[in-house]
Design a protein around this motif. Structure first.
Motif, PDB file in Angstrom:
ATOM      1  N   ARG A 112      -9.734 -12.895   0.663  1.00 54.50           N
ATOM      2  CA  ARG A 112      -9.056 -13.925  -0.130  1.00 54.50           C
ATOM      3  C   ARG A 112      -9.111 -13.648  -1.624  1.00 54.50           C
ATOM      4  NH1 ARG A 112      -8.081 -18.532   3.117  1.00 54.50           N
ATOM      5  NH2 ARG A 112      -9.014 -18.277   5.195  1.00 54.50           N
ATOM      6  N   VAL A 113      -9.220 -12.361  -1.959  1.00 53.73           N
ATOM      7  CA  VAL A 113      -9.178 -11.985  -3.375  1.00 53.73           C
ATOM      8  C   VAL A 113      -7.777 -12.178  -3.926  1.00 53.73           C
ATOM      9  CG1 VAL A 113      -9.442 -10.038  -4.969  1.00 53.73           C
ATOM     10  CG2 VAL A 113     -11.094 -10.370  -3.119  1.00 53.73           C
ATOM     11  N   GLY A 114      -6.771 -11.928  -3.106  1.00 52.09           N
ATOM     12  CA  GLY A 114      -5.374 -12.078  -3.515  1.00 52.09           C
ATOM     13  C   GLY A 114      -4.460 -11.734  -2.363  1.00 52.09           C
ATOM     14  N   LEU A 115      -3.176 -11.836  -2.584  1.00 54.14           N
ATOM     15  CA  LEU A 115      -2.174 -11.488  -1.584  1.00 54.14           C
ATOM     16  C   LEU A 115      -1.743 -10.036  -1.802  1.00 54.14           C
ATOM     17  CD1 LEU A 115       0.041 -14.721  -1.833  1.00 54.14           C
ATOM     18  CD2 LEU A 115      -2.102 -14.364  -0.570  1.00 54.14           C
ATOM     19  N   ALA A 116      -1.268  -9.400  -0.748  1.00 54.47           N
ATOM     20  CA  ALA A 116      -0.893  -7.988  -0.853  1.00 54.47           C
ATOM     21  C   ALA A 116       0.495  -7.769  -0.270  1.00 54.47           C
ATOM     22  CB  ALA A 116      -1.907  -7.106  -0.131  1.00 54.47           C
ATOM     23  N   VAL A 117       1.288  -6.922  -0.949  1.00 51.16           N
ATOM     24  CA  VAL A 117       2.600  -6.515  -0.443  1.00 51.16           C
ATOM     25  C   VAL A 117       2.435  -5.130   0.178  1.00 51.16           C
ATOM     26  CG1 VAL A 117       4.998  -5.994  -1.029  1.00 51.16           C
ATOM     27  CG2 VAL A 117       3.803  -7.871  -2.195  1.00 51.16           C
ATOM     28  N   PRO A 159       6.566 -14.464 -12.480  1.00 47.84           N
ATOM     29  CA  PRO A 159       5.224 -14.280 -13.055  1.00 47.84           C
ATOM     30  C   PRO A 159       4.194 -14.073 -11.938  1.00 47.84           C
ATOM     31  CG  PRO A 159       5.770 -16.611 -13.034  1.00 47.84           C
ATOM     32  CD  PRO A 159       6.994 -15.883 -12.536  1.00 47.84           C
ATOM     33  N   TRP A 160       3.233 -13.202 -12.187  1.00 45.51           N
ATOM     34  CA  TRP A 160       2.173 -12.966 -11.221  1.00 45.51           C
ATOM     35  C   TRP A 160       0.925 -12.528 -11.964  1.00 45.51           C
ATOM     36  CZ3 TRP A 160       0.096  -7.938 -10.374  1.00 45.51           C
ATOM     37  CH2 TRP A 160       0.743  -6.931 -11.088  1.00 45.51           C
ATOM     38  N   SER A 161      -0.193 -12.524 -11.305  1.00 45.79           N
ATOM     39  CA  SER A 161      -1.433 -12.089 -11.944  1.00 45.79           C
ATOM     40  C   SER A 161      -2.098 -11.013 -11.087  1.00 45.79           C
ATOM     41  CB  SER A 161      -2.390 -13.268 -12.131  1.00 45.79           C
ATOM     42  OG  SER A 161      -2.742 -13.836 -10.880  1.00 45.79           O
ATOM     43  N   LEU A 162      -2.870 -10.169 -11.747  1.00 40.22           N
ATOM     44  CA  LEU A 162      -3.569  -9.069 -11.070  1.00 40.22           C
ATOM     45  C   LEU A 162      -4.889  -9.582 -10.505  1.00 40.22           C
ATOM     46  CD1 LEU A 162      -3.934  -6.047 -10.405  1.00 40.22           C
ATOM     47  CD2 LEU A 162      -4.967  -5.791 -12.675  1.00 40.22           C
ATOM     48  N   ALA A 163      -5.038  -9.505  -9.192  1.00 36.92           N
ATOM     49  CA  ALA A 163      -6.309  -9.874  -8.570  1.00 36.92           C
ATOM     50  C   ALA A 163      -7.265  -8.688  -8.626  1.00 36.92           C
ATOM     51  CB  ALA A 163      -6.085 -10.313  -7.125  1.00 36.92           C
ATOM     52  N   VAL A 164      -6.796  -7.530  -8.139  1.00 37.99           N
ATOM     53  CA  VAL A 164      -7.601  -6.309  -8.160  1.00 37.99           C
ATOM     54  C   VAL A 164      -6.672  -5.141  -7.836  1.00 37.99           C
ATOM     55  CG1 VAL A 164      -8.240  -6.461  -5.707  1.00 37.99           C
ATOM     56  CG2 VAL A 164      -9.730  -5.211  -7.290  1.00 37.99           C
ATOM     57  N   GLU A 204       6.330  -3.831  -9.340  1.00 39.23           N
ATOM     58  CA  GLU A 204       6.358  -4.417 -10.684  1.00 39.23           C
ATOM     59  C   GLU A 204       7.774  -4.481 -11.226  1.00 39.23           C
ATOM     60  OE1 GLU A 204       3.503  -4.037 -13.804  1.00 39.23           O
ATOM     61  OE2 GLU A 204       2.331  -2.627 -12.599  1.00 39.23           O
ATOM     62  N   ARG A 205       8.555  -3.441 -10.959  1.00 37.60           N
ATOM     63  CA  ARG A 205       9.944  -3.427 -11.431  1.00 37.60           C
ATOM     64  C   ARG A 205      10.735  -4.578 -10.795  1.00 37.60           C
ATOM     65  NH1 ARG A 205      11.542   1.617  -9.828  1.00 37.60           N
ATOM     66  NH2 ARG A 205      10.669   2.518 -11.735  1.00 37.60           N
ATOM     67  N   ALA A 206      10.541  -4.790  -9.505  1.00 41.31           N
ATOM     68  CA  ALA A 206      11.267  -5.859  -8.811  1.00 41.31           C
ATOM     69  C   ALA A 206      10.846  -7.233  -9.311  1.00 41.31           C
ATOM     70  CB  ALA A 206      11.036  -5.749  -7.309  1.00 41.31           C
ATOM     71  N   LEU A 207       9.552  -7.447  -9.514  1.00 35.59           N
ATOM     72  CA  LEU A 207       9.063  -8.734 -10.013  1.00 35.59           C
ATOM     73  C   LEU A 207       9.560  -9.003 -11.432  1.00 35.59           C
ATOM     74  CD1 LEU A 207       5.403  -8.508  -8.664  1.00 35.59           C
ATOM     75  CD2 LEU A 207       7.120 -10.187  -7.947  1.00 35.59           C
ATOM     76  N   LEU A 210      -2.195 -10.979  -7.041  1.00 39.71           N
ATOM     77  CA  LEU A 210      -1.812  -9.929  -6.110  1.00 39.71           C
ATOM     78  C   LEU A 210      -2.810  -8.777  -6.113  1.00 39.71           C
ATOM     79  CD1 LEU A 210       2.055  -9.670  -6.758  1.00 39.71           C
ATOM     80  CD2 LEU A 210       0.840 -11.032  -5.018  1.00 39.71           C
ATOM     81  N   VAL A 211      -3.060  -8.246  -4.936  1.00 39.51           N
ATOM     82  CA  VAL A 211      -3.824  -7.012  -4.773  1.00 39.51           C
ATOM     83  C   VAL A 211      -2.806  -5.880  -4.763  1.00 39.51           C
ATOM     84  CG1 VAL A 211      -5.433  -5.726  -3.325  1.00 39.51           C
ATOM     85  CG2 VAL A 211      -5.514  -8.238  -3.369  1.00 39.51           C
ATOM     86  N   VAL A 212      -2.904  -4.976  -5.715  1.00 40.94           N
ATOM     87  CA  VAL A 212      -1.871  -3.948  -5.882  1.00 40.94           C
ATOM     88  C   VAL A 212      -2.506  -2.572  -6.051  1.00 40.94           C
ATOM     89  CG1 VAL A 212      -0.161  -5.521  -6.878  1.00 40.94           C
ATOM     90  CG2 VAL A 212      -1.811  -4.372  -8.372  1.00 40.94           C
ATOM     91  N   PRO A 213      -1.741  -1.504  -5.775  1.00 43.34           N
ATOM     92  CA  PRO A 213      -2.240  -0.149  -6.015  1.00 43.34           C
ATOM     93  C   PRO A 213      -2.376   0.119  -7.515  1.00 43.34           C
ATOM     94  CG  PRO A 213      -0.369  -0.148  -4.501  1.00 43.34           C
ATOM     95  CD  PRO A 213      -0.420  -1.505  -5.123  1.00 43.34           C
ATOM     96  N   PRO A 214      -2.996   1.243  -7.887  1.00 45.64           N
ATOM     97  CA  PRO A 214      -3.096   1.625  -9.302  1.00 45.64           C
ATOM     98  C   PRO A 214      -1.714   1.771  -9.936  1.00 45.64           C
ATOM     99  CG  PRO A 214      -4.595   2.934  -7.976  1.00 45.64           C
ATOM    100  CD  PRO A 214      -3.741   2.171  -7.015  1.00 45.64           C
ATOM    101  N   PRO A 215      -1.635   1.657 -11.262  1.00 43.44           N
ATOM    102  CA  PRO A 215      -0.333   1.633 -11.956  1.00 43.44           C
ATOM    103  C   PRO A 215       0.532   2.867 -11.732  1.00 43.44           C
ATOM    104  CG  PRO A 215      -2.084   0.903 -13.425  1.00 43.44           C
ATOM    105  CD  PRO A 215      -2.749   1.427 -12.195  1.00 43.44           C
ATOM    106  N   SER A 216      -0.063   4.022 -11.477  1.00 46.76           N
ATOM    107  CA  SER A 216       0.728   5.240 -11.357  1.00 46.76           C
ATOM    108  C   SER A 216       1.375   5.410  -9.986  1.00 46.76           C
ATOM    109  CB  SER A 216      -0.146   6.468 -11.648  1.00 46.76           C
ATOM    110  OG  SER A 216      -1.241   6.521 -10.742  1.00 46.76           O
ATOM    111  N   GLY A 217       0.994   4.586  -9.018  1.00 46.30           N
ATOM    112  CA  GLY A 217       1.512   4.752  -7.668  1.00 46.30           C
ATOM    113  C   GLY A 217       2.952   4.284  -7.536  1.00 46.30           C
ATOM    114  N   PRO A 218       3.761   4.946  -6.687  1.00 48.93           N
ATOM    115  CA  PRO A 218       5.168   4.562  -6.533  1.00 48.93           C
ATOM    116  C   PRO A 218       5.343   3.147  -6.002  1.00 48.93           C
ATOM    117  CG  PRO A 218       4.523   6.195  -4.871  1.00 48.93           C
ATOM    118  CD  PRO A 218       3.414   6.123  -5.862  1.00 48.93           C
TER     119      PRO A 218
END
Length: 287
Positions: free
Chosen positions: A229-234, A209-214, A200-203, A186-194
């Motif tokens: 195609r680095v990863g999927l994004a929500v 299980p998931w992995s950090l793409a970037v 992460e809480r929902a997963l 998954l492509v996700v925002p930085p850890p401090s973002g809402p």
């Protein structure tokens, strides 16, 4: 001029400081020295008997009393301007000020942004602060907890969606559930973002299980990495996927509510009501 023991010059200077929360930049705007601004703010705090700002790490933040003083200073300035305009027979009209984050401007408020509206680009905390201090007439933000001191008007709610290349196996499905993301990078925002925290809480709660793409900051960069195609994004459902990408609703994630924010006493202020009407008329319908 003084109001009781309050100097209007000090109030006006503090309002500029509250805009920047930086003594150097505020002093430059006021065309005074930084030590002179420090003295004005310190004497104002001493007169009121309350601290007006605090240091949090490298950042300065207003105390609740500081927010109230900045709000009073801007209201006083507006009243003086209106009074003088009446005496001189000129129009006191000013441009409305809107505060919102990058995502809201790009995908929610695009048709509202036009000449004649002043804009403040700020995250959720900055938008709330701009409204509280009177710097912004109206703010737009995603809120999970409604503040007690600000009027929050619900604008729209959008589903959370998964963005992926249009030839991805999950793209053939009309909608998804969290379990469909199992094992996905998954492509996700930085850890401090809402958004990251909620995702992460929902997963974690669903045991997915998931992995950090970037890690990427802002919807455009998340979409860019998904297109590479680095990863999927929500992303929120108001976000428009570019060509080559598709988005599918994740039905067991909660919808994301956007609110318009203003001070309680300004519900009938034309600067607020006119801007709010423009926003409501331009909202995208989502998926």
């Amino acid at each position: 001029m003084e109001l009781g023991h309050l100097s209007t010059d000090a109030l006006a200077s503090f309002a500029v400081f509250a805009d920047h929360l930086n003594f150097t930049r505020a002093a430059e705007d006021l065309h005074i020295s930084q030590p002179a601004l420090h003295v004005k703010v310190r004497k104002l705090a001493e007169t009121l008997g309350r601290p007006l700002y605090l240091r949090q790490g490298r950042r300065l933040v207003l105390t609740p009393e500081g927010e109230a003083v900045a709000r009073f200073a801007r209201d006083l300035d507006a009243r003086v301007t209106t009074f003088l305009s009446g005496i001189r027979g000129t129009s006191p009209a000013r441009a409305p000020v809107l505060a919102a984050g990058e995502g809201a401007y790009l995908y929610l408020l695009g048709d509202v942004v036009r000449p004649g509206i002043r804009l403040i680009n700020a995250g959720r905390a900055g938008t709330l602060a701009a409204v509280r201090t009177g710097r912004a007439d109206l703010g737009v933000a995603v809120l999970d907890v409604l503040p007690a001191d600000i009027r929050a008007v619900h604008l729209a709610s959008y589903p959370q969606t998964l963005v992926m290349p249009d030839d991805h196996p999950l793209a053939a499905r009309p909608s998804l559930v969290l379990a469909d993301l199992a094992g996905s990078p998954l492509v996700v925002p930085p850890p401090s973002g809402p958004h990251r925290i909620a995702l992460e809480r929902a997963l974690r709660a669903a045991g997915i299980p998931w992995s950090l793409a970037v890690e990427a900051q802002g919807w455009p960069l998340l979409l860019h990495f998904a297109s590479l195609r680095v990863g999927l994004a929500v992303v929120n459902g108001c976000v428009t996927a570019p060509p080559g990408l598709v988005q599918r609703e994740i039905t067991d994630l909660p919808a994301v509510p956007y609110y318009a924010l203003h001070l309680p006493g300004r519900a009938d202020d034309p600067l607020v009501t006119d801007l709010l009407a423009r926003i409501r008329a331009s909202l995208p319908t989502g998926l």
